[in-house]
Design a protein around this motif. Structure first.
Motif, mmCIF file in Angstrom:
data_model
loop_
_atom_site.group_PDB
_atom_site.id
_atom_site.type_symbol
_atom_site.label_atom_id
_atom_site.label_comp_id
_atom_site.label_asym_id
_atom_site.label_seq_id
_atom_site.Cartn_x
_atom_site.Cartn_y
_atom_site.Cartn_z
ATOM 1 N N THR A 52 -3.569 -14.940 13.461
ATOM 2 C CA THR A 52 -5.024 -14.763 13.599
ATOM 3 C C THR A 52 -5.489 -13.478 12.912
ATOM 4 O O THR A 52 -6.693 -13.233 12.798
ATOM 5 C CB THR A 52 -5.432 -14.699 15.082
ATOM 6 O OG1 THR A 52 -4.774 -13.594 15.712
ATOM 7 C CG2 THR A 52 -5.056 -16.001 15.793
ATOM 8 N N ALA A 53 -4.535 -12.687 12.460
ATOM 9 C CA ALA A 53 -4.847 -11.466 11.719
ATOM 10 C C ALA A 53 -3.729 -11.213 10.723
ATOM 11 O O ALA A 53 -2.560 -11.515 10.993
ATOM 12 C CB ALA A 53 -5.009 -10.266 12.648
ATOM 13 N N ILE A 54 -4.072 -10.677 9.552
ATOM 14 C CA ILE A 54 -3.072 -10.289 8.551
ATOM 15 C C ILE A 54 -3.358 -8.850 8.126
ATOM 16 O O ILE A 54 -4.475 -8.519 7.713
ATOM 17 C CB ILE A 54 -3.092 -11.213 7.316
ATOM 18 C CG1 ILE A 54 -2.705 -12.637 7.723
ATOM 19 C CG2 ILE A 54 -2.140 -10.685 6.243
ATOM 20 C CD1 ILE A 54 -2.736 -13.645 6.568
ATOM 21 N N PHE A 55 -2.350 -8.022 8.236
ATOM 22 C CA PHE A 55 -2.407 -6.618 7.840
ATOM 23 C C PHE A 55 -1.625 -6.486 6.540
ATOM 24 O O PHE A 55 -0.442 -6.804 6.486
ATOM 25 C CB PHE A 55 -1.804 -5.759 8.956
ATOM 26 C CG PHE A 55 -1.693 -4.286 8.665
ATOM 27 C CD1 PHE A 55 -2.423 -3.665 7.655
ATOM 28 C CD2 PHE A 55 -0.850 -3.499 9.440
ATOM 29 C CE1 PHE A 55 -2.304 -2.300 7.411
ATOM 30 C CE2 PHE A 55 -0.721 -2.139 9.216
ATOM 31 C CZ PHE A 55 -1.449 -1.536 8.188
ATOM 32 N N ALA A 56 -2.284 -6.047 5.492
ATOM 33 C CA ALA A 56 -1.663 -5.899 4.174
ATOM 34 C C ALA A 56 -1.372 -4.428 3.895
ATOM 35 O O ALA A 56 -2.148 -3.553 4.261
ATOM 36 C CB ALA A 56 -2.578 -6.467 3.090
ATOM 37 N N ALA A 57 -0.257 -4.164 3.219
ATOM 38 C CA ALA A 57 0.182 -2.796 2.970
ATOM 39 C C ALA A 57 -0.614 -2.090 1.884
ATOM 40 O O ALA A 57 -0.348 -0.922 1.594
ATOM 41 C CB ALA A 57 1.669 -2.775 2.619
ATOM 42 N N SER A 58 -1.576 -2.761 1.274
ATOM 43 C CA SER A 58 -2.495 -2.113 0.337
ATOM 44 C C SER A 58 -3.778 -2.927 0.275
ATOM 45 O O SER A 58 -3.793 -4.113 0.643
ATOM 46 C CB SER A 58 -1.882 -1.981 -1.068
ATOM 47 O OG SER A 58 -1.944 -3.214 -1.773
ATOM 48 N N ASP A 59 -4.830 -2.313 -0.220
ATOM 49 C CA ASP A 59 -6.106 -3.031 -0.335
ATOM 50 C C ASP A 59 -6.038 -4.124 -1.391
ATOM 51 O O ASP A 59 -6.689 -5.170 -1.255
ATOM 52 C CB ASP A 59 -7.230 -2.042 -0.686
ATOM 53 C CG ASP A 59 -7.525 -1.084 0.452
ATOM 54 O OD1 ASP A 59 -7.184 -1.405 1.610
ATOM 55 O OD2 ASP A 59 -8.108 -0.016 0.187
ATOM 56 N N ASP A 60 -5.271 -3.911 -2.453
ATOM 57 C CA ASP A 60 -5.119 -4.958 -3.467
ATOM 58 C C ASP A 60 -4.467 -6.196 -2.862
ATOM 59 O O ASP A 60 -4.872 -7.344 -3.140
ATOM 60 C CB ASP A 60 -4.262 -4.445 -4.632
ATOM 61 C CG ASP A 60 -5.059 -3.585 -5.604
ATOM 62 O OD1 ASP A 60 -6.248 -3.329 -5.336
ATOM 63 O OD2 ASP A 60 -4.499 -3.177 -6.630
ATOM 64 N N ILE A 61 -3.440 -5.990 -2.045
ATOM 65 C CA ILE A 61 -2.808 -7.121 -1.360
ATOM 66 C C ILE A 61 -3.819 -7.805 -0.447
ATOM 67 O O ILE A 61 -3.919 -9.039 -0.403
ATOM 68 C CB ILE A 61 -1.589 -6.645 -0.545
ATOM 69 C CG1 ILE A 61 -0.500 -6.083 -1.456
ATOM 70 C CG2 ILE A 61 -1.028 -7.795 0.296
ATOM 71 C CD1 ILE A 61 0.684 -5.477 -0.714
ATOM 72 N N ALA A 62 -4.587 -6.997 0.284
ATOM 73 C CA ALA A 62 -5.572 -7.557 1.220
ATOM 74 C C ALA A 62 -6.619 -8.391 0.494
ATOM 75 O O ALA A 62 -7.101 -9.404 1.025
ATOM 76 C CB ALA A 62 -6.240 -6.428 2.003
ATOM 77 N N ALA A 63 -6.993 -7.984 -0.720
ATOM 78 C CA ALA A 63 -7.957 -8.766 -1.503
ATOM 79 C C ALA A 63 -7.407 -10.158 -1.795
ATOM 80 O O ALA A 63 -8.140 -11.155 -1.749
ATOM 81 C CB ALA A 63 -8.291 -8.035 -2.801
ATOM 82 N N GLY A 64 -6.102 -10.231 -2.076
ATOM 83 C CA GLY A 64 -5.476 -11.538 -2.279
ATOM 84 C C GLY A 64 -5.488 -12.369 -1.017
ATOM 85 O O GLY A 64 -5.677 -13.590 -1.053
#
Length: 347
Positions: free
Chosen positions: A256-268
């Motif tokens: 229900t949530a995804i934490f990405a190790a960078s903002d670029d990853i989070a954009a994907g």
């Protein structure tokens, strides 16, 4: 008695003033002028004042070559930097350059390409040709044992920016990546999320494992065991973020949530969700790390960890240019809450 006899009265020289003009007009030796320029000892107060007065009168500005000749310094420092994120590279360069500018020191930027077999040769060539007074090693060069060993062998000062291992007495600047990731995961847990995916950054960067460690620690503290399906490898880029999100959203019980190790990853991750018609944050919360400009232009704007990259670089250069008793400077991170995170959907 002066070191030499002046051959002319203290009047403005023709053309651009040189260190020899100062020597001649002040009636002192070339070496004495060099010592004054580099603020060294063994110059009497009277001679120092005389040299400074002549320098001001004729408009003399010490050149880098003159400083290097006099003090065996090049007044240059080298930055060894590599990162797939152009924003990160720019912030590091801007920070080092800003601090160098205060002391009229030049920054030389050297790309760090782990893939080339001639990496160490390129750094050695830089040292031999430019003779930098010291180096700032950004990730992942800051953890490259070959580079560190060569610099220590040559006794060249260096500072490590965001090192992954023990600093061992070498000056370093950093944030607490483990605690930063712990704080973000704790934020998601406080919202009510129990299944939280994590996309790890490039493992050649020590910060990737530090952030994963903080994430898992927060889950453990909340009584949630690790789920291998909810930890996916990324590469600090958009494409790997989208691929990791697709894999997790295909699970029978997706996060229900995804934490990405960078903002670029989070954009994907955001794009993967949007293409599936998954509303963010109503159906899926997404969080990043860095607080790059990208974090505020994607939709919805990212909840993220702000790391002060430019200030880290300024502090690293300061440790190199103004060394003191402090070996490590740890700067604070910030949890920035925006519209991409919210409580999970009701069951």
């Amino acid at each position: 008695m002066s070191d030499t006899s002046p051959s002319a009265s203290p009047t403005r020289s023709t053309g651009r003033p040189t260190i020899r003009d100062v020597s001649r007009l002040a009636g002192v030796s070339f070496k004495t002028v060099s010592r004054v320029i580099n603020d060294q000892q063994y110059v009497s107060a009277e001679k120092r004042e005389r040299v400074l007065a002549i320098m001001a009168e004729i408009g003399f500005q010490p050149s880098q070559a003159a400083r290097a000749l006099a003090g065996h310094r090049s007044h240059q420092i080298a930055l060894i930097c590599d990162n797939p994120n152009p924003w990160y590279v720019y912030e590091v360069q801007a920070g080092v350059r800003e601090r160098c500018g205060r002391d009229n020191v030049r920054m030389i930027a050297q790309p760090y390409d782990r893939a080339t077999p001639a990496l160490l040769d390129a750094i050695v060539a830089l040292i031999d040709q430019a003779h930098p007074d010291g180096l700032v090693l950004a990730p992942p060069a800051c953890d490259d044992a070959r580079v560190i060993a060569e610099l220590e062998r040559r006794r060249i000062p260096f500072v490590r920016l965001q090192p992954g291992g023990p600093i061992d007495g070498v000056p370093a600047t950093s944030i607490d990546n483990d605690q930063a990731a712990f704080d973000m995961t704790s934020h998601l847990l406080a919202l009510g999320h129990m299944r939280i995916g994590f996309v790890v950054g490039d493992r050649s960067y020590a910060s990737s494992d530090q952030r994963l460690s903080g994430h898992l620690r927060a889950l453990e503290q909340a009584g949630i065991g690790p789920d291998p399906d909810l930890v996916r490898q990324g590469m600090f880029d958009f494409a790997s973020g989208k691929a990791a999100a697709d894999a997790m959203l295909d699970l029978p019980h997706p996060p229900t949530a995804i934490f990405a190790a960078s903002d670029d990853i989070a954009a994907g991750v955001l794009v993967a969700a949007h293409r599936r018609g998954i509303a963010v944050p109503a159906m899926l919360s997404v969080a990043g790390f860095d607080d790059a400009p990208l974090a505020q232009v994607v939709w919805p704007p990212l909840t993220t960890i702000r790391q002060p990259v430019r200030n880290l670089a300024i502090a690293a250069a300061d440790l190199l240019l103004a060394p003191g008793d402090t070996v490590e400077r740890r700067l604070d991170h910030s949890l920035i809450v925006r519209e991409s995170t919210a409580p999970p959907p009701a069951a």
